[in-house]
Enzyme design. Structure first.
Site, PDB file in Angstrom:
ATOM      1  N   HIS A  82     -52.377 -37.419  14.546  1.00  0.00           N
ATOM      2  CA  HIS A  82     -52.348 -38.857  14.305  1.00  0.00           C
ATOM      3  C   HIS A  82     -51.020 -39.432  14.774  1.00  0.00           C
ATOM      4  O   HIS A  82     -49.965 -38.850  14.552  1.00  0.00           O
ATOM      5  CB  HIS A  82     -52.516 -39.118  12.803  1.00  0.00           C
ATOM      6  CG  HIS A  82     -52.547 -40.574  12.460  1.00  0.00           C
ATOM      7  ND1 HIS A  82     -53.690 -41.335  12.585  1.00  0.00           N
ATOM      8  CD2 HIS A  82     -51.581 -41.398  12.022  1.00  0.00           C
ATOM      9  CE1 HIS A  82     -53.408 -42.579  12.226  1.00  0.00           C
ATOM     10  NE2 HIS A  82     -52.141 -42.651  11.880  1.00  0.00           N
ATOM     11  N   ASP A 161     -57.195 -48.848   1.234  1.00  0.00           N
ATOM     12  CA  ASP A 161     -56.317 -49.095   2.381  1.00  0.00           C
ATOM     13  C   ASP A 161     -56.838 -50.259   3.222  1.00  0.00           C
ATOM     14  O   ASP A 161     -56.055 -51.076   3.693  1.00  0.00           O
ATOM     15  CB  ASP A 161     -56.168 -47.851   3.255  1.00  0.00           C
ATOM     16  CG  ASP A 161     -55.258 -48.118   4.448  1.00  0.00           C
ATOM     17  OD1 ASP A 161     -54.066 -48.399   4.222  1.00  0.00           O
ATOM     18  OD2 ASP A 161     -55.741 -48.115   5.593  1.00  0.00           O
ATOM     19  N   ARG A 168     -51.371 -56.787   3.594  1.00  0.00           N
ATOM     20  CA  ARG A 168     -50.019 -56.530   4.114  1.00  0.00           C
ATOM     21  C   ARG A 168     -49.810 -57.232   5.442  1.00  0.00           C
ATOM     22  O   ARG A 168     -48.740 -57.762   5.732  1.00  0.00           O
ATOM     23  CB  ARG A 168     -49.803 -55.017   4.277  1.00  0.00           C
ATOM     24  CG  ARG A 168     -49.670 -54.282   2.955  1.00  0.00           C
ATOM     25  CD  ARG A 168     -49.771 -52.771   3.154  1.00  0.00           C
ATOM     26  NE  ARG A 168     -48.763 -52.278   4.063  1.00  0.00           N
ATOM     27  CZ  ARG A 168     -48.900 -51.179   4.815  1.00  0.00           C
ATOM     28  NH1 ARG A 168     -50.016 -50.464   4.774  1.00  0.00           N
ATOM     29  NH2 ARG A 168     -47.933 -50.804   5.613  1.00  0.00           N
ATOM     30  N   SER A 183     -50.683 -45.195   3.441  1.00  0.00           N
ATOM     31  CA  SER A 183     -51.800 -45.687   4.248  1.00  0.00           C
ATOM     32  C   SER A 183     -52.248 -44.629   5.247  1.00  0.00           C
ATOM     33  O   SER A 183     -53.436 -44.307   5.364  1.00  0.00           O
ATOM     34  CB  SER A 183     -51.349 -46.975   4.960  1.00  0.00           C
ATOM     35  OG  SER A 183     -52.238 -47.349   5.975  1.00  0.00           O
ATOM     36  N   LYS A 187     -55.771 -41.764   4.658  1.00  0.00           N
ATOM     37  CA  LYS A 187     -56.883 -41.687   5.614  1.00  0.00           C
ATOM     38  C   LYS A 187     -57.017 -40.285   6.197  1.00  0.00           C
ATOM     39  O   LYS A 187     -58.126 -39.787   6.382  1.00  0.00           O
ATOM     40  CB  LYS A 187     -56.681 -42.728   6.723  1.00  0.00           C
ATOM     41  CG  LYS A 187     -56.966 -44.145   6.216  1.00  0.00           C
ATOM     42  CD  LYS A 187     -56.684 -45.202   7.264  1.00  0.00           C
ATOM     43  CE  LYS A 187     -55.197 -45.414   7.439  1.00  0.00           C
ATOM     44  NZ  LYS A 187     -54.832 -46.627   8.170  1.00  0.00           N
TER      45      LYS A 187
HETATM   46  N1  URA Z   1     -50.799 -47.230  10.496  1.00  0.00           N
HETATM   47  C1  URA Z   1     -51.519 -47.178   9.349  1.00  0.00           C
HETATM   48  O1  URA Z   1     -52.585 -46.569   9.284  1.00  0.00           O
HETATM   49  N2  URA Z   1     -51.042 -47.788   8.257  1.00  0.00           N
HETATM   50  C2  URA Z   1     -49.879 -48.452   8.250  1.00  0.00           C
HETATM   51  O2  URA Z   1     -49.513 -48.973   7.230  1.00  0.00           O
HETATM   52  C3  URA Z   1     -49.143 -48.531   9.450  1.00  0.00           C
HETATM   53  C4  URA Z   1     -49.630 -47.880  10.552  1.00  0.00           C
END
Ligand code: URA
Ligand code: CA
Length: 436
Positions: A82, A161, A168, A183, A187
């Site tokens: 990621h 999220d 946000r 966040s 995931k």
């Molecule tokens: N990528 C994400 O998945 N979440 C964030 O808060 C910032 C970047």
């Protein structure tokens, strides 16, 4: 318990316990804690921070807000990769087939582009016919048989999220290390991989611009992984220029194919080798990074990675011929040159500006519902450190709708920062966090 008291406690810089965090996150997900209280809390976190224990508790609570994926039906170690979000980041298109060809298992859930950053799903969809929605069974079966599959998020993964990120985004609370960390990791953990390699971007084109801050983010990401039983390693890497040369969906497919043929831009190749070596170590396919690297170099040299990408494309109903015959990929109507106004040396290529310019051409989304033009984008002709003569092309724009061309040309030209004297090329990889 009251949301009000929890907000006040964080506002005053105190530490929240697991119950308080959970009360807020689950209440918010169910619609019981309203947006305005959640936004106030996010701002308090932004200003006051969270310690590692709070951040792990927040991540745990976010994972628990929705479904999680169980990949245990697939034998062996499933790895995921990621990036915290870059421009022109084509690595997944190169790494998923390479890891599979080396004998690893990559079960990847990817996202779409938003704002100035691109999304891996859009890039795969530039291959005609490619399906990013598979059923759970198809996904599992494909990872098992081919070694890798890339799909969009299915099911109700981490609804907390989705809701919190939307808040946000409009309340200036994206740039908070504990909020970004929870966040990202919620995931990744919900998506079920056993081991995770993270590419934490630092620089003008990244969420976190400062290198020290990027290291702080990398440390907490790795800590969350460890506390939640997933082996996690992070590289901190440069976003002081876009990665590789291509920015835009079909253009990046071509760049990935070139890289899998053993060519491709040096920085993209190098980052793929570094991330890939770690993925192979965590997969226990190799013992050391050096061994992983040489395995990957072999696969690039022999074309086995490209053969695997063709297999992946076929498995997800795309046309593998498009990887050999570019005329089968979406093509822009026009290619327009952006020339350098001055002579000098490229000092920086503002990745965020380049990302926005490519979005203006139609390669990205201005809003969640925008339709992406898979053909368009930007191909850099110069990278940081390169000498340039006045009048030489800095970049080529692949254009379908000339409406915004002038603005895009200006943006691209001004994204190139030129120096009179030769400039040292800054490092691509700043460091690694989480490996012994
Ligand atoms: N990528 C994400 O998945 N979440 C964030 O808060 C910032 C970047
Ligand atoms: Ca690229």
């Amino acid at each position: 318990m009251r949301a009000y008291d929890i907000i006040r406690k964080k506002r005053d810089g105190k530490i929240l316990n697991a119950e308080e965090i959970n009360y807020l996150i689950q209440g918010f997900t169910r619609g019981e804690v309203p947006d305005y209280q959640m936004a106030a809390w996010a701002m308090a976190v932004c200003c006051r921070g969270m310690d590692p224990v709070e951040t792990v508790n927040l991540t745990r609570s976010m994972v628990a807000s929705g479904e999680t994926i169980d990949l245990s039906a697939i034998p062996g170690i499933k790895v995921d990769k990621h990036s915290t979000g870059g421009v022109g980041d084509t690595t997944t298109l190169v790494l998923a087939p390479l890891i599979a060809a080396a004998g690893g298992r990559m079960a990847k859930m990817s996202g779409r582009g938003l704002g100035h950053t691109g999304g891996t799903l859009d890039k795969f969809e530039a291959i005609p016919g490619f399906q990013v929605t598979l059923t759970r069974d198809e996904f599992t079966e494909t990872v098992q048989r081919v070694g890798a599959a890339v799909v969009g998020q299915s099911g109700n993964l981490v609804p907390a999220d989705k809701q919190l990120y939307a808040l946000r985004d409009v309340t200036a609370t994206v740039e908070s290390i504990p909020l970004i960390a929870s966040s990202v990791m919620s995931k990744k953990i919900a998506a079920g991989a056993d081991a995770i390699v993270l590419d934490v971007k630092a620089g003008q084109g990244a969420f976190v611009k400062d290198v020290d801050q990027a290291f702080a983010l990398a440390h907490i990401l790795v800590e969350i992984g460890k506390q939640m039983g997933r082996e996690t390693v992070a590289l901190v890497t440069s976003m002081h220029q876009p990665l590789g040369k291509a920015i835009g969906n079909a253009l990046e497919v071509m760049e990935a194919v070139e890289t899998l043929r053993g060519a491709g831009p040096a920085d993209l190749r190098e980052l793929c080798l570094a991330l890939g070596a770690l993925l192979l170590v965590l997969s226990k396919v190799v013992q050391t990074e050096a061994e992983g690297r040489s395995r990957l170099e072999q696969l690039l040299g022999s074309g086995a990675g490209l053969t695997k990408l063709q297999e992946m494309v076929k498995a997800q109903k795309g046309n593998p011929q498009a990887l050999e015959d570019w005329s089968l990929l979406p093509q822009a109507q026009k290619v327009v040159m952006v020339r350098s106004p001055l002579s000098g040396y490229v000092q920086e290529i503002k990745a965020e500006e380049m990302g926005f310019a490519s979005t203006l051409l139609g390669a990205g989304r201005e809003t969640k519902d925008s339709v992406v033009d898979l053909a368009v984008g930007i191909v850099l002709n110069k990278k940081v450190g390169d000498p340039v003569e006045a009048g030489e092309p800095l970049a080529f724009l692949h254009v379908n709708h000339p409406g915004r061309l002038e603005i895009v040309q200006q943006k691209v030209q001004s994204a190139f920062q030129l120096a009179r004297e030769p400039v040292p090329v800054p490092p691509l990889i700043y460091g690694i966090v989480g490996i012994n």
